[in-house]
Enzyme design. Structure first.
Site, PDB file in Angstrom:
ATOM      1  N   LYS A 156       0.871  -1.189   0.000  1.00 45.29           N
ATOM      2  CA  LYS A 156       0.000   0.000   0.000  1.00 45.29           C
ATOM      3  C   LYS A 156       0.901   1.230   0.000  1.00 45.29           C
ATOM      4  O   LYS A 156       1.523   1.552   1.005  1.00 45.29           O
ATOM      5  CB  LYS A 156      -0.895   0.049   1.245  1.00 45.29           C
ATOM      6  CG  LYS A 156      -1.846   1.231   1.213  1.00 45.29           C
ATOM      7  CD  LYS A 156      -2.237   1.727   2.595  1.00 45.29           C
ATOM      8  CE  LYS A 156      -1.671   3.068   2.995  1.00 45.29           C
ATOM      9  NZ  LYS A 156      -1.827   4.205   2.099  1.00 45.29           N
ATOM     10  N   CYS A 179      13.531  11.269   6.546  1.00 43.64           N
ATOM     11  CA  CYS A 179      13.625  10.984   7.993  1.00 43.64           C
ATOM     12  C   CYS A 179      15.059  11.110   8.459  1.00 43.64           C
ATOM     13  O   CYS A 179      15.313  11.221   9.648  1.00 43.64           O
ATOM     14  CB  CYS A 179      12.994   9.671   8.411  1.00 43.64           C
ATOM     15  SG  CYS A 179      12.972   8.432   7.210  1.00 43.64           S
TER      16      CYS A 179
HETATM   17  C1  UN1 Z   1      14.062   8.227   4.472  1.00 43.60           C
HETATM   18  O1  UN1 Z   1      14.120   9.459   4.557  1.00 43.60           O
HETATM   19  O2  UN1 Z   1      13.050   7.628   4.873  1.00 43.60           O
HETATM   20  O3  UN1 Z   1      19.728   8.146   3.684  1.00 43.60           O
HETATM   21  C2  UN1 Z   1      15.077   7.394   3.831  1.00 43.60           C
HETATM   22  C3  UN1 Z   1      19.031   8.770   2.899  1.00 43.60           C
HETATM   23  C4  UN1 Z   1      18.269   8.021   1.848  1.00 43.60           C
HETATM   24  C5  UN1 Z   1      17.106   7.302   2.446  1.00 43.60           C
HETATM   25  C6  UN1 Z   1      16.270   8.145   3.356  1.00 43.60           C
HETATM   26  N1  UN1 Z   1      19.137   7.061   1.203  1.00 43.60           N
HETATM   27  O4  UN1 Z   1      18.921   9.965   2.967  1.00 43.60           O
END
Ligand code: UN1
Length: 495
Positions: A175, A284
Site C-alpha cells: 500500500k 527521515c
Molecule cells: C528516508 O528518509 O526515509 O539516507 C530514507 C538517505 C536516503 C534514504 C532516506 N538514502 O537519505
C-alpha cells in the site's frame, strides 16, 4: 486525458470494488493532475491477500537463486525507465529531478543487491556438543507480508521492502502513500514485465485508515513493514502486537550534525545545507539540528545563512531548481506552524520563515529554507520532527555537551560529526545514540547495501537495507541432525 491507475491483484489490473477514486496532484503546480487512483476498500485488501496466499506455495518452493534472477531484469528495466519514472516522481511529490533520479538509482542498486543476495541467504553451521551430529540454521520465508510505504522515497523505499521480501520467498501486498501511488504502480509494472509470477506482488491504493488498517489487522498477513511517522508506527506496533505479528518499523528522526571548532567549515557547510534542505527537508534522515561548538558559531552561521538565501526554489522539473515544494498543503501548514512555535519559544529566526507566494509559487506549496539560531535543546523546534526545510542551530561548549544535546530527543536515526580530531570522532561514534553516524558527511545519503534504521522511537530494532533486511522477512530454523544411530542426550553426561 488523465490516466486512471488501477489496483494490481493476482496479476491483473482492476478497479476497486468501492467504485471510488482519489486524485493525485503535482505539489509544485496543483493544476497538473498526475492521475486518479483507486480508493480501495477492505474487500480489495482481502482479495489481494487471498491472491498473495495462493501464490505463496509455488513461490516459496522456487529456489532462492531463481527468485533472485528476476531482479537482474527488474534492475535493467528500472535503468531503462529511470528518466521517465524520475520525471513522474517529481510531478508526483515535488523533489527536484537530480534527487528523483537518485531515488530510482537507489531502487536499481537495491535490485542489484537482491539479485546477488538470492545466492547468499547464509545460515550458519556450527559444531555440536555431541558426536555424529550436525547443527545449522536456515532462513525460511513466512508467507504474505504487508508493506506500507511513505511518499518521500516513492521508488527507493518500496524497493527496500519488496525486493528482500520476495527474494526470500514471501509474497506481498503493498500500500503506497496516497501522495505517491503512481511511482509504485510503475514499479509493479516493471516487476510484472520481468515475469514475477502472478499473485507474488499485489498493489492496493487507498487510505491508511481503510487499506492500512485492514492490512495490519488481517489474520493471514504474517508481517508488516512500515516506514512513516512514529505516531502511525506506534499504532501498527499496538495492533500487530496483539497477535504477535512480525512488524518492522522505520519511524521519525530529529537528526543532528555536530560541528566542532576544528571542523573543515567548508565541508560542514556543504553537509549542513544538503542535509537540511535536500528533499525540502522531507527525509527521515534530514538534518534538523546543527549542534555547533561556540568557537565557530558566528562564522559558521553567517555563511550558512548566506548560502541558504541563494538556494533556488521552484518546480523540480526545471533542472536549475535546487529545492522543490513541500509534498502537500498540510505539510506546508505544519512547517508554518513550527515557524510560529519557534518564534513563540524565543528562538531567533535568522533566515526564511515564510511561505513563498506570487507568480508560479501560488500554484504550489513552497516555503523558504528557514534557520533558527539561539535554539535551546528543549524547545519544540529542537525536539519534534518537522519534516520540512527548517533548521535549528544550538550552540555548545564542548564535545561532551554536543553529544548530550544530540542524544537528548526521543529519536535516534541518523547523526553526524564534523571534526578533524580522530579522538573526538571515535568518542562520538561510541556515545551517539543513533542507528547511523557519519563522520565528515551529512546525515542523509545512506547506501542501500548497509543496515538502515534507528534506535529509541525511530524504530523497533530492525534494520531495513543491506543483508539485515533479509533477516526481517524470514524465520530462522535451527536444524539438528543426529547420525550416530543412538539416542544422544544433550545436557546429560554421556561420557
Ligand atoms: C528516508 O528518509 O526515509 O539516507 C530514507 C538517505 C536516503 C534514504 C532516506 N538514502 O537519505
Amino acid at each position: 486525458m488523465v490516466e486512471e491507475y488501477l489496483n494490481f491483484i493476482g496479476g491483473k489490473w482492476g478497479k476497486s470494488k468501492s467504485n471510488k477514486t482519489f486524485e493525485n496532484r503535482n505539489p509544485a503546480d496543483t493544476s497538473d493532475l498526475v492521475g486518479t487512483f483507486q480508493l480501495s476498500s477492505q474487500d480489495d485488501v482481502d482479495a489481494a491477500v487471498t491472491a498473495a496466499q495462493a501464490a505463496y506455495p509455488g513461490w516459496r518452493d522456487t529456489p532462492a537463486p531463481e527468485r533472485a534472477d528476476y531482479m537482474y531484469s527488474v534492475a535493467n528495466k528500472l535503468r531503462e525507465r529511470k528518466e521517465e519514472i524520475a520525471k513522474l516522481m517529481t510531478r508526483e511529490m515535488g523533489k527536484v529531478l537530480a534527487e528523483t533520479r537518485g531515488d530510482v538509482q537507489e531502487g536499481i542498486d537495491t535490485a542489484d543487491f537482491a539479485a546477488g543476495e538470492g545466492r547468499h541467504m547464509h545460515g550458519q553451521t556450527v559444531p555440536s556438543e555431541l558426536r555424529s551430529k550436525a547443527c545449522y540454521v536456515i532462513h525460511q520465508p513466512m508467507g504474505v507480508w504487508g508493506l506500507i510505504t511513505p511518499w518521500n522515497f516513492p521508488v527507493a523505499i518500496p524497493t527496500w521492502k519488496t525486493f528482500p521480501a520476495i527474494t526470500t520467498g514471501n509474497t506481498i501486498v503493498i500500500k503506497p502513500a496516497t501522495y505517491t501511488p503512481a511511482c509504485t504502480a510503475k514499479l509493479m509494472e516493471i516487476l510484472d514485465e520481468a515475469g514475477i509470477p502472478k499473485g507474488v506482488i499485489n498493489y492496493v491504493t487507498g487510505t491508511g485508515g481503510v487499506v492500512g488498517e485492514r492490512l495490519i489487522n488481517h489474520p493471514d498477513v504474517k508481517g508488516i513493514s512500515f516506514t512513516g511517522s512514529s505516531e502511525v508506527g506506534k499504532r501498527i506496533a499496538e495492533v500487530t502486537g496483539k497477535t504477535l505479528k512480525r512488524c518492522s518499523l522505520e519511524l521519525g528522526g530529529k537528526n543532528g550534525q555536530i560541528v566542532m571548532n576544528d571542523a573543515n567549515l567548508e565541508l560542514a557547510l556543504d553537509g549542513a545545507l544538503w542535509g537540511a534542505f535536500g528533499t525540502t527537508g522531507q527525509r527521515c534522515t534530514a538534518t534538523s539540528r546543527i549542534i555547533v561548538q561556540e568557537g565557530v558559531h558566528d562564522e559558521f552561521l553567517a555563511e550558512l545563512v548566506n548560502r541558504a538565501k541563494q538556494i533556488k526554489i521552484g518546480n523540480g522539473l526545471d533542472e536549475s531548481v535546487q529545492m522543490g515544494p513541500l509534498v502537500s498543503e498540510a505539510q506546508l501548514k505544519t512547517v508554518e506552524s513550527y515557524v510560529q512555535i519557534g518564534i513563540d519559544e524565543g528562538a531567533a529566526l535568522v533566515v526564511g520563515g515564510h511561505r513563498l507566494t506570487g507568480g508560479d509559487f501560488d500554484k504550489g506549496f513552497f516555503h523558504e529554507p528557514t534557520i533558527f539560531d539561539q535554539v535551546t535543546p528543549n524547545m519544540r523546534i529542537a525536539q519534534e520532527e518537522i519534516f520540512g526545510p527548517v533548521l535549528s542551530v544550538i550552540t555548545v561548549k564542548d564535545l561532551k555537551e554536543a553529544i548530550e544535546v544530540l542524544n537528548g530527543t526521543v529519536y535516534g536515526l541518523s547523526s553526524s560529526i564534523y571534526t578533524q580530531d580522530v579522538n573526538a570522532a571515535m568518542r562520538a561514534i561510541e556515545r551517539i545514540e543513533a542507528g547511523i553516524t557519519y563522520v565528515n558527511g551529512p546525515t542523509i545519503g545512506a547506501e542501500c547495501h548497509l543496515p538502515f534504521g534507528g534506535v529509541k522511537e525511530t524504530g523497533n530494532g530492525h534494520r531495513e537495507g543491506g543483508w539485515t533486511a533479509y533477516e526481517i522477512f524470514t524465520e530462522m530454523k535451527t536444524v539438528y541432525i543426529d547420525y550416530s544411530g543412538k539416542l544422544q542426550r544433550a545436557q546429560i553426561d554421556n561420557k
